[in-house]
Design a protein around this motif. Structure first.
Motif, PDB file in Angstrom:
ATOM      1  N   ASN A   2     -23.754  27.272 -40.613  1.00  0.00           N
ATOM      2  CA  ASN A   2     -22.833  28.306 -40.008  1.00  0.00           C
ATOM      3  C   ASN A   2     -22.026  29.568 -40.959  1.00  0.00           C
ATOM      4  O   ASN A   2     -23.092  30.911 -40.443  1.00  0.00           O
ATOM      5  CB  ASN A   2     -21.097  27.768 -39.669  1.00  0.00           C
ATOM      6  CG  ASN A   2     -22.462  26.469 -38.484  1.00  0.00           C
ATOM      7  OD1 ASN A   2     -23.084  26.395 -37.719  1.00  0.00           O
ATOM      8  ND2 ASN A   2     -21.744  25.376 -38.515  1.00  0.00           N
ATOM      9  N   ASP A   4     -23.380  31.019 -43.464  1.00  0.00           N
ATOM     10  CA  ASP A   4     -24.933  32.314 -43.696  1.00  0.00           C
ATOM     11  C   ASP A   4     -24.908  33.026 -42.708  1.00  0.00           C
ATOM     12  O   ASP A   4     -24.930  35.148 -42.876  1.00  0.00           O
ATOM     13  CB  ASP A   4     -26.369  31.612 -44.517  1.00  0.00           C
ATOM     14  CG  ASP A   4     -25.826  31.196 -45.673  1.00  0.00           C
ATOM     15  OD1 ASP A   4     -25.013  31.021 -46.200  1.00  0.00           O
ATOM     16  OD2 ASP A   4     -26.647  30.517 -46.340  1.00  0.00           O
ATOM     17  N   LEU A   5     -25.139  32.226 -41.298  1.00  0.00           N
ATOM     18  CA  LEU A   5     -25.579  33.376 -40.480  1.00  0.00           C
ATOM     19  C   LEU A   5     -24.315  34.698 -40.060  1.00  0.00           C
ATOM     20  O   LEU A   5     -24.406  35.337 -39.132  1.00  0.00           O
ATOM     21  CB  LEU A   5     -25.765  32.434 -38.953  1.00  0.00           C
ATOM     22  CG  LEU A   5     -27.155  30.985 -38.844  1.00  0.00           C
ATOM     23  CD1 LEU A   5     -26.980  30.489 -38.037  1.00  0.00           C
ATOM     24  CD2 LEU A   5     -28.260  32.455 -39.364  1.00  0.00           C
ATOM     25  N   TYR A   8     -23.988  37.527 -40.976  1.00  0.00           N
ATOM     26  CA  TYR A   8     -24.998  38.534 -41.026  1.00  0.00           C
ATOM     27  C   TYR A   8     -24.455  39.047 -39.705  1.00  0.00           C
ATOM     28  O   TYR A   8     -24.540  40.392 -39.648  1.00  0.00           O
ATOM     29  CB  TYR A   8     -26.016  38.213 -40.360  1.00  0.00           C
ATOM     30  CG  TYR A   8     -27.146  37.752 -41.837  1.00  0.00           C
ATOM     31  CD1 TYR A   8     -28.083  38.719 -42.181  1.00  0.00           C
ATOM     32  CD2 TYR A   8     -27.823  36.128 -41.379  1.00  0.00           C
ATOM     33  CE1 TYR A   8     -28.688  38.648 -43.347  1.00  0.00           C
ATOM     34  CE2 TYR A   8     -28.305  35.829 -42.585  1.00  0.00           C
ATOM     35  CZ  TYR A   8     -29.032  36.673 -43.339  1.00  0.00           C
ATOM     36  OH  TYR A   8     -29.843  36.579 -44.403  1.00  0.00           O
ATOM     37  N   TYR A   9     -23.609  38.000 -38.461  1.00  0.00           N
ATOM     38  CA  TYR A   9     -22.864  38.665 -37.647  1.00  0.00           C
ATOM     39  C   TYR A   9     -21.295  39.794 -38.112  1.00  0.00           C
ATOM     40  O   TYR A   9     -21.525  40.781 -37.684  1.00  0.00           O
ATOM     41  CB  TYR A   9     -22.363  37.442 -36.320  1.00  0.00           C
ATOM     42  CG  TYR A   9     -23.628  37.263 -36.161  1.00  0.00           C
ATOM     43  CD1 TYR A   9     -23.732  37.616 -34.775  1.00  0.00           C
ATOM     44  CD2 TYR A   9     -23.675  35.932 -36.019  1.00  0.00           C
ATOM     45  CE1 TYR A   9     -25.399  37.121 -34.182  1.00  0.00           C
ATOM     46  CE2 TYR A   9     -24.698  34.869 -35.147  1.00  0.00           C
ATOM     47  CZ  TYR A   9     -25.731  35.997 -34.358  1.00  0.00           C
ATOM     48  OH  TYR A   9     -26.415  34.907 -33.421  1.00  0.00           O
ATOM     49  N   LEU A  45     -31.351  38.081 -39.390  1.00  0.00           N
ATOM     50  CA  LEU A  45     -30.229  37.040 -38.558  1.00  0.00           C
ATOM     51  C   LEU A  45     -30.931  36.965 -37.707  1.00  0.00           C
ATOM     52  O   LEU A  45     -31.017  35.886 -37.949  1.00  0.00           O
ATOM     53  CB  LEU A  45     -29.051  37.941 -37.781  1.00  0.00           C
ATOM     54  CG  LEU A  45     -28.658  37.687 -36.455  1.00  0.00           C
ATOM     55  CD1 LEU A  45     -28.244  35.810 -37.869  1.00  0.00           C
ATOM     56  CD2 LEU A  45     -27.853  37.873 -35.377  1.00  0.00           C
ATOM     57  N   ALA A  48     -32.982  34.414 -40.054  1.00  0.00           N
ATOM     58  CA  ALA A  48     -32.389  33.422 -40.963  1.00  0.00           C
ATOM     59  C   ALA A  48     -32.155  32.518 -39.304  1.00  0.00           C
ATOM     60  O   ALA A  48     -31.477  31.260 -39.844  1.00  0.00           O
ATOM     61  CB  ALA A  48     -30.849  33.867 -41.245  1.00  0.00           C
ATOM     62  N   ALA A  49     -31.391  32.700 -38.395  1.00  0.00           N
ATOM     63  CA  ALA A  49     -31.489  31.957 -37.145  1.00  0.00           C
ATOM     64  C   ALA A  49     -32.478  30.768 -36.778  1.00  0.00           C
ATOM     65  O   ALA A  49     -32.045  30.178 -36.364  1.00  0.00           O
ATOM     66  CB  ALA A  49     -31.160  32.943 -36.117  1.00  0.00           C
ATOM     67  N   SER A  53     -28.231  26.632 -37.551  1.00  0.00           N
ATOM     68  CA  SER A  53     -27.668  26.963 -35.782  1.00  0.00           C
ATOM     69  C   SER A  53     -26.357  27.143 -36.146  1.00  0.00           C
ATOM     70  O   SER A  53     -25.844  26.674 -37.121  1.00  0.00           O
ATOM     71  CB  SER A  53     -27.971  25.805 -35.347  1.00  0.00           C
ATOM     72  OG  SER A  53     -27.977  24.439 -35.669  1.00  0.00           O
ATOM     73  N   LEU A  54     -25.457  27.523 -35.350  1.00  0.00           N
ATOM     74  CA  LEU A  54     -24.433  28.136 -35.059  1.00  0.00           C
ATOM     75  C   LEU A  54     -23.173  26.012 -34.633  1.00  0.00           C
ATOM     76  O   LEU A  54     -23.836  26.313 -33.039  1.00  0.00           O
ATOM     77  CB  LEU A  54     -23.915  28.988 -34.787  1.00  0.00           C
ATOM     78  CG  LEU A  54     -24.274  30.231 -35.562  1.00  0.00           C
ATOM     79  CD1 LEU A  54     -23.831  31.104 -34.260  1.00  0.00           C
ATOM     80  CD2 LEU A  54     -23.788  30.128 -36.336  1.00  0.00           C
ATOM     81  N   LYS A  62     -18.765  33.468 -33.568  1.00  0.00           N
ATOM     82  CA  LYS A  62     -19.658  34.725 -32.930  1.00  0.00           C
ATOM     83  C   LYS A  62     -19.909  35.877 -31.894  1.00  0.00           C
ATOM     84  O   LYS A  62     -19.798  36.419 -31.899  1.00  0.00           O
ATOM     85  CB  LYS A  62     -21.025  34.325 -32.952  1.00  0.00           C
ATOM     86  CG  LYS A  62     -22.161  34.823 -32.529  1.00  0.00           C
ATOM     87  CD  LYS A  62     -23.655  34.099 -32.077  1.00  0.00           C
ATOM     88  CE  LYS A  62     -24.582  34.462 -30.912  1.00  0.00           C
ATOM     89  NZ  LYS A  62     -25.683  33.617 -30.431  1.00  0.00           N
TER      90      LYS A  62
END
Length: 99
Positions: A2, A4-5, A8-9, A45, A48-49, A53-54, A62
């Motif tokens: 989570n 890491d993603l 990016y955001y 992103l 990576a996605a 997942s989140l 997000k």
């Protein structure tokens, strides 16, 4: 992961905020440069996605980040309209007129 993603955001959000600051200052070269950085971050992103997942909480974060990015984007577009019209007029060979 989570975090890491979300990083990016957050980086995309920071780049969009920097783009807005540059647009407010009339520094369109910087806006274009930062837009290129956003394109790269979005590409990273997406990659990576595919691997992570989140969770629900991260998805809420997000969503808040995306809303801020969209607000920045709308304001940048609003600021760019006169500049884009001037560019279009210049390219078309039209003289500026005062109303």
């Amino acid at each position: 992961m989570n975090t890491d993603l979300l990083k990016y955001y957050e980086a995309i959000e920071q780049a969009s905020a920097d783009m807005l600051s540059a647009a407010k200052a009339g520094n369109w070269d910087e806006v274009v440069k930062l837009e290129g950085a956003c394109v790269l971050l979005i590409s990273q992103l997406k990659h990576a996605a595919r691997e992570a997942s989140l969770d629900a909480e991260a998805a809420k974060t997000k969503s808040r980040i995306m809303q801020r990015i969209l607000i920045n984007d709308a304001e940048i577009r609003h600021l760019a309209e006169p500049w884009l019209q001037d560019l279009d007029d210049t390219l078309a060979g039209r003289e500026k007129t005062l109303h």
